[in-house]
Design an enzyme around this catalytic site. Structure first.
Site, mmCIF file in Angstrom:
data_model
loop_
_atom_site.group_PDB
_atom_site.id
_atom_site.type_symbol
_atom_site.label_atom_id
_atom_site.label_comp_id
_atom_site.label_asym_id
_atom_site.label_seq_id
_atom_site.Cartn_x
_atom_site.Cartn_y
_atom_site.Cartn_z
ATOM 1 N N HIS A 64 0.846 -1.193 0.000
ATOM 2 C CA HIS A 64 0.000 0.000 0.000
ATOM 3 C C HIS A 64 0.882 1.243 0.000
ATOM 4 O O HIS A 64 2.041 1.208 0.430
ATOM 5 C CB HIS A 64 -0.911 0.013 1.225
ATOM 6 C CG HIS A 64 -2.026 -0.966 1.139
ATOM 7 N ND1 HIS A 64 -3.181 -0.834 1.863
ATOM 8 C CD2 HIS A 64 -2.180 -2.101 0.413
ATOM 9 C CE1 HIS A 64 -4.000 -1.839 1.600
ATOM 10 N NE2 HIS A 64 -3.400 -2.628 0.719
ATOM 11 N N GLU A 66 1.013 3.863 1.856
ATOM 12 C CA GLU A 66 1.560 4.260 3.149
ATOM 13 C C GLU A 66 2.799 3.434 3.512
ATOM 14 O O GLU A 66 3.798 3.969 4.000
ATOM 15 C CB GLU A 66 0.501 4.101 4.256
ATOM 16 C CG GLU A 66 -0.721 4.985 4.061
ATOM 17 C CD GLU A 66 -1.868 4.319 3.312
ATOM 18 O OE1 GLU A 66 -3.027 4.683 3.567
ATOM 19 O OE2 GLU A 66 -1.613 3.435 2.465
ATOM 20 N N CYS A 94 -6.526 2.166 5.291
ATOM 21 C CA CYS A 94 -7.255 0.935 5.596
ATOM 22 C C CYS A 94 -6.892 0.478 7.012
ATOM 23 O O CYS A 94 -6.005 1.036 7.657
ATOM 24 C CB CYS A 94 -6.918 -0.147 4.572
ATOM 25 S SG CYS A 94 -5.234 -0.796 4.726
ATOM 26 N N CYS A 97 -3.134 -0.339 7.322
ATOM 27 C CA CYS A 97 -2.270 0.836 7.329
ATOM 28 C C CYS A 97 -2.491 1.678 8.582
ATOM 29 O O CYS A 97 -1.525 2.192 9.159
ATOM 30 C CB CYS A 97 -2.504 1.663 6.070
ATOM 31 S SG CYS A 97 -1.922 0.823 4.582
#
Length: 187
Positions: A64, A66, A94, A97
């Protein structure tokens, strides 16, 4: 809501500039065939790391935006610097994260649109504010919300041949309308 809707937010122009950088990373992800989530990490009022989703290309669900930005930052700065770092991301982090951000003790998070399917900072769970697990971090949502939603809509109307069960989308049209209280991701 756009930055103009944050008249009482100190340094609104600075927040807008950082969020626009995150949106550019989301745009880059979109053009790479990735879910268009982009982010930047800001330390001492400077962008020190950029990230965009890389799950489709890598076939790795943990890649992801992040996580990639944090990995980039940690190549130059100590982990302790994250406690003085702000994240600007196009979509609410999410659950995965949001949990990592808490463990890394991020200072605060600014995001574009809510993530009502997987959000970890209010969309589904509120991991950021649970004081029993690491210190809470403040979250500010809705910065350039419409632009963030449009990135996602542009992605979800195109074909994704890497999806486990791709659905034909050739007859879909891009919805460019917004309701005043719209804050959900497209289905």
């Amino acid at each position: 809501m756009d930055m103009e809707d944050f008249p009482n937010m100190p340094d609104a122009a600075k927040h807008a500039a950082f969020m626009k950088e995150a949106l550019q990373m989301g745009e880059k992800a979109l053009h790479s065939g990735e879910t268009p989530v982009g982010c930047v990490l800001v330390y001492n009022d400077q962008i020190v790391a950029w990230g965009m989703n890389d799950t489709n290309r890598s076939l790795n669900g943990t890649r992801h935006a992040e996580f990639l930005a944090i990995a980039e930052m940690l190549q130059t700065y100590p982990r302790s610097a994250l406690a003085s770092t702000d994240l600007y991301v196009t979509v609410e982090p999410c659950v995965m994260c949001a949990s990592a951000l808490k463990q890394y003790r991020i200072r605060r998070v600014y995001f574009g649109c809510a993530n009502e399917r997987f959000g970890g900072t209010g969309g589904v769970l509120t991991l950021h504010s649970d004081p029993s697990i690491d210190p809470p971090y403040p979250v500010h949502g809705g910065l350039f919300q419409k632009e963030a939603i449009m990135l996602l809509r542009r992605f979800y109307i195109q074909e994704n041949e890497r999806a486990p069960n791709p659905r034909p989308k050739k007859n879909r049209e891009l919805n460019t309308r917004f309701e005043d209280d719209e804050n959900v991701l497209p289905a």
